[in-house]
Scaffold this active site. Structure first.
Site, PDB file in Angstrom:
ATOM      1  N   MET A 202       0.865  -1.182   0.000  1.00  0.00           N
ATOM      2  CA  MET A 202       0.000   0.000   0.000  1.00  0.00           C
ATOM      3  C   MET A 202       0.899   1.228   0.000  1.00  0.00           C
ATOM      4  O   MET A 202       1.964   1.205   0.616  1.00  0.00           O
ATOM      5  CB  MET A 202      -0.865  -0.002   1.266  1.00  0.00           C
ATOM      6  CG  MET A 202      -1.732   1.236   1.438  1.00  0.00           C
ATOM      7  SD  MET A 202      -2.473   1.299   3.084  1.00  0.00           S
ATOM      8  CE  MET A 202      -1.055   1.760   4.073  1.00  0.00           C
ATOM      9  N   ASN A 203       0.484   2.300  -0.697  1.00  0.00           N
ATOM     10  CA  ASN A 203       1.147   3.579  -0.441  1.00  0.00           C
ATOM     11  C   ASN A 203       0.118   4.678  -0.247  1.00  0.00           C
ATOM     12  O   ASN A 203      -0.754   4.513   0.613  1.00  0.00           O
ATOM     13  CB  ASN A 203       2.288   3.890  -1.412  1.00  0.00           C
ATOM     14  CG  ASN A 203       1.985   3.857  -2.886  1.00  0.00           C
ATOM     15  OD1 ASN A 203       1.600   2.838  -3.423  1.00  0.00           O
ATOM     16  ND2 ASN A 203       2.170   4.968  -3.577  1.00  0.00           N
ATOM     17  N   ASP A 204       0.164   5.759  -0.971  1.00  0.00           N
ATOM     18  CA  ASP A 204      -0.556   6.988  -0.618  1.00  0.00           C
ATOM     19  C   ASP A 204      -2.040   6.790  -0.271  1.00  0.00           C
ATOM     20  O   ASP A 204      -2.748   6.044  -0.964  1.00  0.00           O
ATOM     21  CB  ASP A 204      -0.541   7.969  -1.797  1.00  0.00           C
ATOM     22  CG  ASP A 204       0.768   7.989  -2.548  1.00  0.00           C
ATOM     23  OD1 ASP A 204       1.739   7.385  -2.091  1.00  0.00           O
ATOM     24  OD2 ASP A 204       0.797   8.623  -3.614  1.00  0.00           O
ATOM     25  N   GLN A 220      -3.412   3.740  -2.605  1.00  0.00           N
ATOM     26  CA  GLN A 220      -2.631   3.095  -3.654  1.00  0.00           C
ATOM     27  C   GLN A 220      -2.338   1.661  -3.219  1.00  0.00           C
ATOM     28  O   GLN A 220      -1.793   1.435  -2.119  1.00  0.00           O
ATOM     29  CB  GLN A 220      -1.316   3.862  -3.854  1.00  0.00           C
ATOM     30  CG  GLN A 220      -1.515   5.288  -4.348  1.00  0.00           C
ATOM     31  CD  GLN A 220      -1.765   5.334  -5.834  1.00  0.00           C
ATOM     32  OE1 GLN A 220      -0.848   5.217  -6.620  1.00  0.00           O
ATOM     33  NE2 GLN A 220      -3.025   5.509  -6.228  1.00  0.00           N
ATOM     34  N   TRP A 228       5.904  -2.093  -4.752  1.00  0.00           N
ATOM     35  CA  TRP A 228       5.123  -1.150  -5.566  1.00  0.00           C
ATOM     36  C   TRP A 228       4.944  -1.712  -6.977  1.00  0.00           C
ATOM     37  O   TRP A 228       5.862  -2.262  -7.565  1.00  0.00           O
ATOM     38  CB  TRP A 228       5.837   0.208  -5.627  1.00  0.00           C
ATOM     39  CG  TRP A 228       5.018   1.266  -6.299  1.00  0.00           C
ATOM     40  CD1 TRP A 228       4.142   2.102  -5.702  1.00  0.00           C
ATOM     41  CD2 TRP A 228       4.990   1.581  -7.704  1.00  0.00           C
ATOM     42  NE1 TRP A 228       3.554   2.924  -6.646  1.00  0.00           N
ATOM     43  CE2 TRP A 228       4.056   2.622  -7.883  1.00  0.00           C
ATOM     44  CE3 TRP A 228       5.647   1.071  -8.825  1.00  0.00           C
ATOM     45  CZ2 TRP A 228       3.782   3.181  -9.133  1.00  0.00           C
ATOM     46  CZ3 TRP A 228       5.363   1.625 -10.070  1.00  0.00           C
ATOM     47  CH2 TRP A 228       4.443   2.673 -10.208  1.00  0.00           C
ATOM     48  N   TRP A 263      -3.097   6.170 -10.315  1.00  0.00           N
ATOM     49  CA  TRP A 263      -2.260   6.817  -9.306  1.00  0.00           C
ATOM     50  C   TRP A 263      -3.089   7.767  -8.447  1.00  0.00           C
ATOM     51  O   TRP A 263      -4.298   7.811  -8.549  1.00  0.00           O
ATOM     52  CB  TRP A 263      -1.086   7.520  -9.989  1.00  0.00           C
ATOM     53  CG  TRP A 263      -0.070   6.528 -10.508  1.00  0.00           C
ATOM     54  CD1 TRP A 263      -0.173   5.164 -10.512  1.00  0.00           C
ATOM     55  CD2 TRP A 263       1.182   6.829 -11.112  1.00  0.00           C
ATOM     56  NE1 TRP A 263       0.944   4.605 -11.067  1.00  0.00           N
ATOM     57  CE2 TRP A 263       1.798   5.600 -11.443  1.00  0.00           C
ATOM     58  CE3 TRP A 263       1.865   8.010 -11.399  1.00  0.00           C
ATOM     59  CZ2 TRP A 263       3.054   5.534 -12.050  1.00  0.00           C
ATOM     60  CZ3 TRP A 263       3.120   7.948 -12.004  1.00  0.00           C
ATOM     61  CH2 TRP A 263       3.705   6.723 -12.317  1.00  0.00           C
ATOM     62  N   ASP A 328      -1.344  13.777  -9.494  1.00  0.00           N
ATOM     63  CA  ASP A 328      -1.944  13.853  -8.169  1.00  0.00           C
ATOM     64  C   ASP A 328      -2.839  15.079  -7.975  1.00  0.00           C
ATOM     65  O   ASP A 328      -2.543  15.972  -7.158  1.00  0.00           O
ATOM     66  CB  ASP A 328      -0.846  13.812  -7.075  1.00  0.00           C
ATOM     67  CG  ASP A 328       0.143  12.686  -7.300  1.00  0.00           C
ATOM     68  OD1 ASP A 328      -0.253  11.669  -7.908  1.00  0.00           O
ATOM     69  OD2 ASP A 328       1.308  12.819  -6.883  1.00  0.00           O
ATOM     70  N   GLU A 384       4.841  16.152  -5.585  1.00  0.00           N
ATOM     71  CA  GLU A 384       3.793  15.135  -5.689  1.00  0.00           C
ATOM     72  C   GLU A 384       2.675  15.488  -4.700  1.00  0.00           C
ATOM     73  O   GLU A 384       2.881  16.226  -3.736  1.00  0.00           O
ATOM     74  CB  GLU A 384       4.352  13.756  -5.329  1.00  0.00           C
ATOM     75  CG  GLU A 384       5.476  13.284  -6.245  1.00  0.00           C
ATOM     76  CD  GLU A 384       5.929  11.869  -5.925  1.00  0.00           C
ATOM     77  OE1 GLU A 384       5.949  11.033  -6.838  1.00  0.00           O
ATOM     78  OE2 GLU A 384       6.268  11.586  -4.755  1.00  0.00           O
TER      79      GLU A 384
END
Ligand code: DQQ
Length: 726
Positions: A202-204, A220, A228, A263, A328, A384
């Site tokens: 998982m990210n953002d 994400q 990723w 994204w 983003d 970002e």
């Protein structure tokens, strides 16, 4: 007339075949009149022979198997091509059991019998397939009917068996998945009250919002593994920002403009109350492009299904900018002219060193046009995940809806600096007349001044919670270990505790962040101690509580120092980490280090130190440093051992230095002075686990310190419901 059948149980057939090796029994033959009307095969003598029921196997029984068949009836032919009856067995009666059995043998070394002797073996597979003299058409059609019947029976069987097999298989797969998730959840470094997907990377955080009684969190997510890649939008909902229910992923790449990944992006609640999300698609040509999605069913409060807008993509990279560095979109806001606006992160200048937020406008929220840069800062690199929102000047903790502007608010521009991998913010004024942002202090501009968090915290996203009139912030907290370790444990990253964020009205340059009030619903048993004196060199173990799930509040009496010498708080933002990296919680350098060890073994082989240090360098005033030190957290190798930190704002009338520390297995989130400074660490103790994970108050400074109040709660685990379609 129906052909009479003789059934021979396979056991008998095999037994006789095997036990009488060398003596091959005659096949059973029925004799049918020529005029049977069944298209019987005639031989030269006007008789039809039909061999039914059984054929003896070769004497070499090792090469045959028995199979039951629904119906089997066939004729035998001499190898010279003339049908000739084989020796007949006893007449068959029509009411005999008709369950047929048949043995298939390797016939390659066998021959049919002759008039002078019994057949060596019944039938060659070739004759069954009709490769020798073909039987007459009437027989063929009867065989065809029976073959059709057999096909129907087999089809019916398959129709029953296949669904059963599918159900069993999927139940097995579900059990396997449940077992795997159970294993993942049982892993010692898995968190218990932070949001995480069941497994994988998982990210953002993306598009957080409150809608019809539910908080929605998208993120994400890589459904394929713990690194990723293959990025889609995971989706979860909560009614209290504490307990979560996983839902089906909201957005997957399936269009030319997002086929390589969905994204980061944001949600906007339109004036009619309906949500829309804007996101960056990574296109088939590997460029970044902005698109929009809407809920398929606005009356579903869980917003389970999203539809991509038919006019996608809605915003392309403007001329002169790099389509690899264009991503983003923020939540949109409406300006005084009624026109919608949003920002997209980008960079500009040679080598892309100018971080910038590109402003797009739309009259109808359908098509978006680039107009200008809202703000840029040289030397900060790619921006970002920009975020742009108002904070109230009224002094309350209240947040402000994103479209508010004017004298009652200041604006916050947050950017995630790709080069530094930190989230920086700047408080300033949004000049609506020309759509520009003026920071309160040029020293505290976006990307060079203040950070949300001085540890691990990136690509954050805020939203206005209209239910409780507050602004909430989520951030991505990455791991401090290796990619291999993540693959091994099957997951990577956690979401920060949701933080309420508001303006510190004493500075009007800084924000305050604090865990949402709902978190205290997880409080379990607690211990509390007042006025514990920490002499020089003291280590005081906190009795009565231990473990890896804790909420710790400690206040220390303000050390004896000249308040007049305290440095202006707005200049204290950066560079604390350098100080923390050069120091240690063991150092004996004046007032401090003093603070708390968490996740500490009794022998201090493992500990995570969170501590204060009062600093005074020649010619400068006093600064209060706070550090969260990962360097001694674990005996395991290959970990990031950084000591994170920053300076904290302290005012003349502050009576205490305070820490609130959330300990959750592998994450330690520290809120200093009520949230003026926040530091997040990731740690992986090997021994400081469960009852062996202790808390100590310590003072390694040169002057005594008093821990005026220490309260520690055990934290219960959150309910996090796995995804299910129901
Ligand atoms: N993560 C997303 C990007 C964003 C970056 C891709 C920040 O949209 O810029 O996963 O972590």
């Amino acid at each position: 007339m129906a052909a009479r059948r003789k059934s021979i149980p396979s056991s008998r057939l095999c037994e006789s075949s095997i036990s009488k090796a060398g003596h091959i029994p005659h096949p059973v033959v029925s004799r049918m009149p020529q005029s049977s009307g069944h298209g019987d095969v005639r031989d030269g003598e006007g008789e039809v022979e039909t061999l039914m029921g059984a054929v003896a196997p070769p004497s070499d029984s090792s090469s045959y198997i028995s199979i039951p068949v629904a119906e089997l009836e066939f004729s035998t032919y001499r190898s010279n091509g003339n049908p000739k009856p084989l020796a007949a067995g006893a007449p068959l009666s029509s009411n005999e059991n008709t369950t047929p059995y048949f043995s298939i043998a390797d016939h390659s070394n066998t021959s049919l019998g002759t008039d002078d002797g019994p057949p060596v073996l019944g039938v060659s597979p070739l004759s069954i397939a009709g490769k020798q003299d073909a039987p007459p058409a009437s027989h063929r059609s009867r065989n065809l009917n029976r073959a059709l019947l057999a096909v129907v029976v087999i089809a019916l069987l398959l129709a029953v068996l296949i669904p059963i097999a599918v159900v069993l298989q999927s139940r097995h797969a579900r059990n396997e998945e449940a077992r795997r998730i159970f294993e993942i959840r049982a892993f010692k470094h898995r968190t218990a009250f932070h949001f995480q997907p069941d497994k994988n990377w998982m990210n953002d955080p993306n598009g957080p919002m409150y809608y019809q009684g539910y908080y929605h969190l998208f993120y994400q997510y890589n459904p394929e593994g713990a690194v990723w890649g293959n990025i889609i939008w995971g989706h979860a909902v909560s009614t209290d920002l504490v307990n979560w229910r996983h839902l089906e992923p909201a957005l997957k790449g399936d269009q030319w403009y997002d086929i390589r990944g969905i994204w980061s992006g944001s949600a906007t609640i339109l004036p009619d109350g309906s949500p829309v999300v804007m996101y960056t698609g990574w296109s088939n040509a590997s460029v970044q492009i902005q698109s929009m999605a809407l809920p398929a069913n606005k009356s579903d409060p869980l917003l389970r299904q999203w539809l991509k807008a038919p006019q996608n993509p809605v915003a392309e990279v403007p001329a002169g900018y790099n389509a690899d560095q264009f991503r983003d979109p923020t939540t949109a806001w409406k300006g005084p002219d009624g026109v919608w606006r949003l920002l997209v992160g980008a960079n500009a200048g040679e080598s892309g060193t100018i971080g910038t937020a590109l402003l797009y406008k739309s009259l109808d929220f359908q098509t978006w046009n680039f107009t200008q840069r809202l703000h840029s800062v040289t030397g900060t690199g790619m921006w970002e995940c920009p975020d742009f929102y108002p904070v109230s000047l009224s002094g309350a903790l209240l947040g402000a809806e994103t479209s508010v502007y004017g004298p009652t608010v200041k604006h916050v521009l947050k950017i995630s600096a790709n080069d530094m991998k930190h989230d920086y913010y700047s408080v300033g004024t949004y000049v609506t007349g020309n759509d520009t942002f003026l920071p309160e202090s040029v020293n505290l501009d976006a990307g060079i001044g203040l950070r949300y968090d001085y540890g691990k915290f990136y690509a954050s996203k805020s939203f206005f919670d209209q239910f409780k009139s507050r602004r909430i912030l989520f951030g991505w907290v990455n791991e401090s270990n290796t990619e291999d370790a993540n693959i091994h444990k099957g997951w990577a990253s956690v979401m920060s505790i949701p933080r309420q964020v508001w303006l510190d009205n004493r500075t009007t340059t800084d924000l305050i962040q604090y865990p949402v009030e709902e978190l205290t619903s997880l409080h379990g048993r607690n211990v509390s101690y007042e006025n514990v004196t920490l002499e020089v060199g003291a280590f005081v173990k906190v009795d009565g509580i231990s473990g890896n799930q804790l909420d710790i509040e400690v206040s220390f009496g303000m050390p004896n120092m000249s308040r007049a010498a305290l440095q202006p708080p707005e200049l204290l933002a950066e560079f604390g980490q350098l100080e923390c990296a050069q120091r240690s919680s063991d150092g004996n350098t004046g007032i401090g280090p003093f603070g708390v060890y968490v996740l500490a073994t009794d022998d201090f082989q493992e500990l995570t130190a969170i501590y204060f240090q009062v600093l005074q360098s020649p010619g400068e005033g006093l600064k209060i440093l706070v550090c969260s030190d990962q360097s001694r957290s674990s005996v395991a190798p290959n970990l990031d051992t950084a000591a994170f930190g920053s300076f904290v704002r302290v005012y003349d009338d502050d009576q205490f230095l305070t820490l609130r520390i959330l300990v959750d297995h592998s994450i330690v989130e520290t809120f200093v002075q009520g949230g003026r400074t926040v530091i997040t660490s990731r740690v992986y103790p090997e021994h400081a686990l469960d009852d062996a994970a202790h808390i100590f108050l310590f003072n390694n400074g040169t002057a005594p310190i008093t821990a005026t109040m220490t309260t520690i709660w055990n934290m219960n685990s959150i309910h996090i419901t796995e995804f299910s379609r129901t």
